[in-house]
Design a protein around this motif. Structure first.
Motif, mmCIF file in Angstrom:
data_model
loop_
_atom_site.group_PDB
_atom_site.id
_atom_site.type_symbol
_atom_site.label_atom_id
_atom_site.label_comp_id
_atom_site.label_asym_id
_atom_site.label_seq_id
_atom_site.Cartn_x
_atom_site.Cartn_y
_atom_site.Cartn_z
ATOM 1 N N GLU A 32 -9.960 6.204 -0.654
ATOM 2 C CA GLU A 32 -11.006 5.349 0.164
ATOM 3 C C GLU A 32 -10.532 3.948 0.234
ATOM 4 O OE1 GLU A 32 -15.141 5.604 -0.900
ATOM 5 O OE2 GLU A 32 -15.133 7.831 -0.930
ATOM 6 N N GLU A 33 -10.204 3.387 -0.852
ATOM 7 C CA GLU A 33 -9.737 1.968 -0.822
ATOM 8 C C GLU A 33 -8.559 1.829 0.163
ATOM 9 O OE1 GLU A 33 -10.527 3.592 -3.759
ATOM 10 O OE2 GLU A 33 -12.365 2.280 -3.897
ATOM 11 N N LEU A 34 -7.609 2.648 0.086
ATOM 12 C CA LEU A 34 -6.426 2.590 1.017
ATOM 13 C C LEU A 34 -6.819 2.914 2.360
ATOM 14 C CD1 LEU A 34 -3.894 4.670 -1.439
ATOM 15 C CD2 LEU A 34 -4.089 2.284 -1.099
ATOM 16 N N ASP A 35 -7.763 3.817 2.614
ATOM 17 C CA ASP A 35 -7.876 3.961 4.073
ATOM 18 C C ASP A 35 -8.761 2.569 4.644
ATOM 19 O OD1 ASP A 35 -7.116 6.319 4.149
ATOM 20 O OD2 ASP A 35 -9.142 7.444 3.629
ATOM 21 N N ARG A 36 -9.684 2.107 3.901
ATOM 22 C CA ARG A 36 -10.142 0.994 4.239
ATOM 23 C C ARG A 36 -9.436 -0.186 4.437
ATOM 24 N NH1 ARG A 36 -14.908 2.805 1.210
ATOM 25 N NH2 ARG A 36 -14.086 1.870 -0.788
ATOM 26 N N LEU A 37 -8.307 -0.537 3.639
ATOM 27 C CA LEU A 37 -7.414 -1.467 3.657
ATOM 28 C C LEU A 37 -6.647 -1.184 4.990
ATOM 29 C CD1 LEU A 37 -6.394 -1.888 0.228
ATOM 30 C CD2 LEU A 37 -7.359 -3.657 1.686
ATOM 31 N N HIS A 38 -6.167 0.051 5.398
ATOM 32 C CA HIS A 38 -5.480 0.326 6.545
ATOM 33 C C HIS A 38 -6.343 -0.005 7.618
ATOM 34 C CE1 HIS A 38 -1.790 1.670 4.888
ATOM 35 N NE2 HIS A 38 -2.206 2.501 4.263
ATOM 36 N N SER A 39 -7.455 0.127 7.489
ATOM 37 C CA SER A 39 -8.440 0.200 8.875
ATOM 38 C C SER A 39 -8.627 -1.477 8.965
ATOM 39 C CB SER A 39 -9.744 0.849 8.463
ATOM 40 O OG SER A 39 -10.842 0.364 9.293
ATOM 41 N N HIS A 40 -8.743 -2.110 8.126
ATOM 42 C CA HIS A 40 -8.811 -3.808 8.101
ATOM 43 C C HIS A 40 -7.805 -4.077 8.752
ATOM 44 C CE1 HIS A 40 -12.408 -3.324 5.890
ATOM 45 N NE2 HIS A 40 -12.005 -3.475 4.776
ATOM 46 N N ILE A 41 -6.455 -3.543 8.387
ATOM 47 C CA ILE A 41 -5.320 -4.241 8.989
ATOM 48 C C ILE A 41 -5.142 -3.943 10.409
ATOM 49 C CG2 ILE A 41 -2.644 -3.555 9.201
ATOM 50 C CD1 ILE A 41 -2.860 -3.061 5.971
ATOM 51 N N LEU A 87 0.894 -1.543 -0.048
ATOM 52 C CA LEU A 87 0.203 0.188 0.084
ATOM 53 C C LEU A 87 0.827 1.126 -0.080
ATOM 54 C CD1 LEU A 87 -2.783 -0.944 2.594
ATOM 55 C CD2 LEU A 87 -2.923 -1.255 0.077
ATOM 56 N N SER A 88 2.027 1.018 0.798
ATOM 57 C CA SER A 88 2.964 2.483 0.856
ATOM 58 C C SER A 88 3.424 2.718 -0.656
ATOM 59 C CB SER A 88 3.928 2.105 1.900
ATOM 60 O OG SER A 88 4.839 3.284 1.770
ATOM 61 N N HIS A 89 3.769 1.418 -1.245
ATOM 62 C CA HIS A 89 4.650 1.521 -2.597
ATOM 63 C C HIS A 89 3.278 2.262 -3.556
ATOM 64 C CE1 HIS A 89 7.092 0.703 -6.034
ATOM 65 N NE2 HIS A 89 5.949 0.123 -6.555
ATOM 66 N N VAL A 90 2.098 1.841 -3.498
ATOM 67 C CA VAL A 90 1.045 2.221 -4.339
ATOM 68 C C VAL A 90 0.871 3.669 -4.208
ATOM 69 C CG1 VAL A 90 -1.410 2.067 -4.828
ATOM 70 C CG2 VAL A 90 -0.197 -0.132 -4.788
ATOM 71 N N ALA A 91 1.027 4.075 -2.837
ATOM 72 C CA ALA A 91 0.728 5.555 -2.554
ATOM 73 C C ALA A 91 1.703 6.558 -2.957
ATOM 74 C CB ALA A 91 0.261 5.585 -1.055
ATOM 75 N N SER A 92 2.820 5.817 -2.972
ATOM 76 C CA SER A 92 3.961 6.523 -3.308
ATOM 77 C C SER A 92 4.020 6.706 -4.872
ATOM 78 C CB SER A 92 5.367 5.953 -2.694
ATOM 79 O OG SER A 92 5.685 4.747 -3.297
ATOM 80 N N ALA A 93 3.436 5.980 -5.521
ATOM 81 C CA ALA A 93 3.571 5.796 -6.932
ATOM 82 C C ALA A 93 2.405 6.829 -7.626
ATOM 83 C CB ALA A 93 3.519 4.720 -7.518
ATOM 84 N N LEU A 94 1.224 7.116 -6.672
ATOM 85 C CA LEU A 94 -0.046 7.675 -7.156
ATOM 86 C C LEU A 94 0.308 8.940 -7.775
ATOM 87 C CD1 LEU A 94 -2.522 6.820 -7.239
ATOM 88 C CD2 LEU A 94 -3.037 7.896 -5.086
ATOM 89 N N PRO A 95 1.164 9.997 -7.258
ATOM 90 C CA PRO A 95 1.350 11.135 -7.849
ATOM 91 C C PRO A 95 1.845 11.080 -9.302
ATOM 92 C CG PRO A 95 2.434 11.284 -5.714
ATOM 93 C CD PRO A 95 1.810 9.855 -6.163
#
Length: 288
Positions: free
Chosen positions: A217-226, A165-173
């Motif tokens: 939203e997907e990233l937030d929910r995944l972090h919440s599930h973790i 998730l961190s890798h995906v978030a960093s590549a998002l910009p």
């Protein structure tokens, strides 16, 4: 945390009898108890069942007991009703049959000729209960050890999920910039062509691109599930059903992330997520 997969064997004895308990537990949606008890101990099943029901919540559990009486205590008796045999022979002779031609084996098979008196094992019930409780403690210890191993594996996978998730978030910009550039180029082509694009259609296209890029939203929910899974792992309660539900939620968010993939890094991230989630889901099936 307890696993549903375990095995226990307990042997205890006194100067009269030796008892051997075996308990095997595997995963199941509910608590299923199957007993194999010899004559003389079957009346203990309700008590044994209640003991397990108070200490286990899920799993298919097979319980068997074997015993051996020492020679000095063996009192099982096989007796022959000689008087009944004599009456059988007398009736046969009255029919004109020669008793010398009558098969002795056939005589023994006649009703009530042979009788078997089993030993009274009720005096050994206390030892059976005590040894059964010891077997349960062994089973719970093994389930706990296996549960700790599963919990550690799941924690490791959760860390791997966070890395993805961190890798995906960093590549998002960069992904958004690339999409923006493609959109600007497309608009430039349209403005140079003879085709006319209505402002409404242009606005719709912009909204679709924006929605496709929005995975917050997907990233937030995944972090919440973790966070919830980690909390459950430390709760010390039966959590298998809840974890199974969360794995479904993990998978749903990973699928949505994959459907919104706007770049190679997001696609790879979604695939990596699904692999990690499946690895966790397989292990969750064994958790009580």
């Amino acid at each position: 945390m307890q696993s549903m997969t375990a095995f226990a064997r307990e042997q205890q004895q006194n100067d009269q009898i030796q008892l051997n308990w075996e308990i095997k537990s595997v995963n199941s949606r509910y608590l299923e108890l199957n007993f194999r008890l010899p004559d003389g101990f079957r009346e203990l099943e309700p008590w044994l069942r209640s003991q397990l029901q108070t200490q286990l919540s899920r799993g298919k559990v097979d319980i068997s007991l074997r015993y051996q009486l020492f020679d000095s205590q063996k009192s099982d008796m096989l007796s022959i009703n000689r008087g009944l045999i004599e009456r059988y022979l007398a009736e046969m002779q009255s029919l004109g049959l020669d008793s010398k031609n009558i098969d002795a084996t056939a005589l023994l098979k006649l009703p009530e000729v042979l009788s078997f008196e089993a030993s009274d094992l009720s005096e050994h019930h206390t030892l059976a209960k005590n040894s059964f409780n010891a077997a349960i403690e062994q089973l719970k210890a093994m389930r706990g050890n296996e549960g700790n191993r599963l919990a550690e594996m799941i924690r490791t996978r959760l860390t791997d999920v966070e890395d993805v998730l961190s890798h995906v978030a960093s590549a998002l910009p960069d992904i958004k910039n690339n999409l923006k550039t493609k959109l600007e180029n497309k608009l430039a082509e349209l403005s140079e062509s003879t085709q006319s694009v209505s402002p409404e259609r242009l606005e719709q296209e912009l909204i679709m691109y924006a929605q496709r890029m929005d995975i917050d939203e997907e990233l937030d929910r995944l972090h919440s599930h973790i966070a919830e899974v980690r909390q459950l792992l430390d709760s010390g309660k039966p959590i298998g059903r809840r974890l199974d539900f969360l794995m479904q939620e993990f998978n749903r968010e990973a699928n949505t992330l994959g459907s919104k993939a706007a770049g190679i890094s997001m696609t790879r991230g979604a695939v990596d997520l699904k692999v990690l989630i499946e690895q966790m889901r397989e292990q969750v099936q064994n958790i009580e």
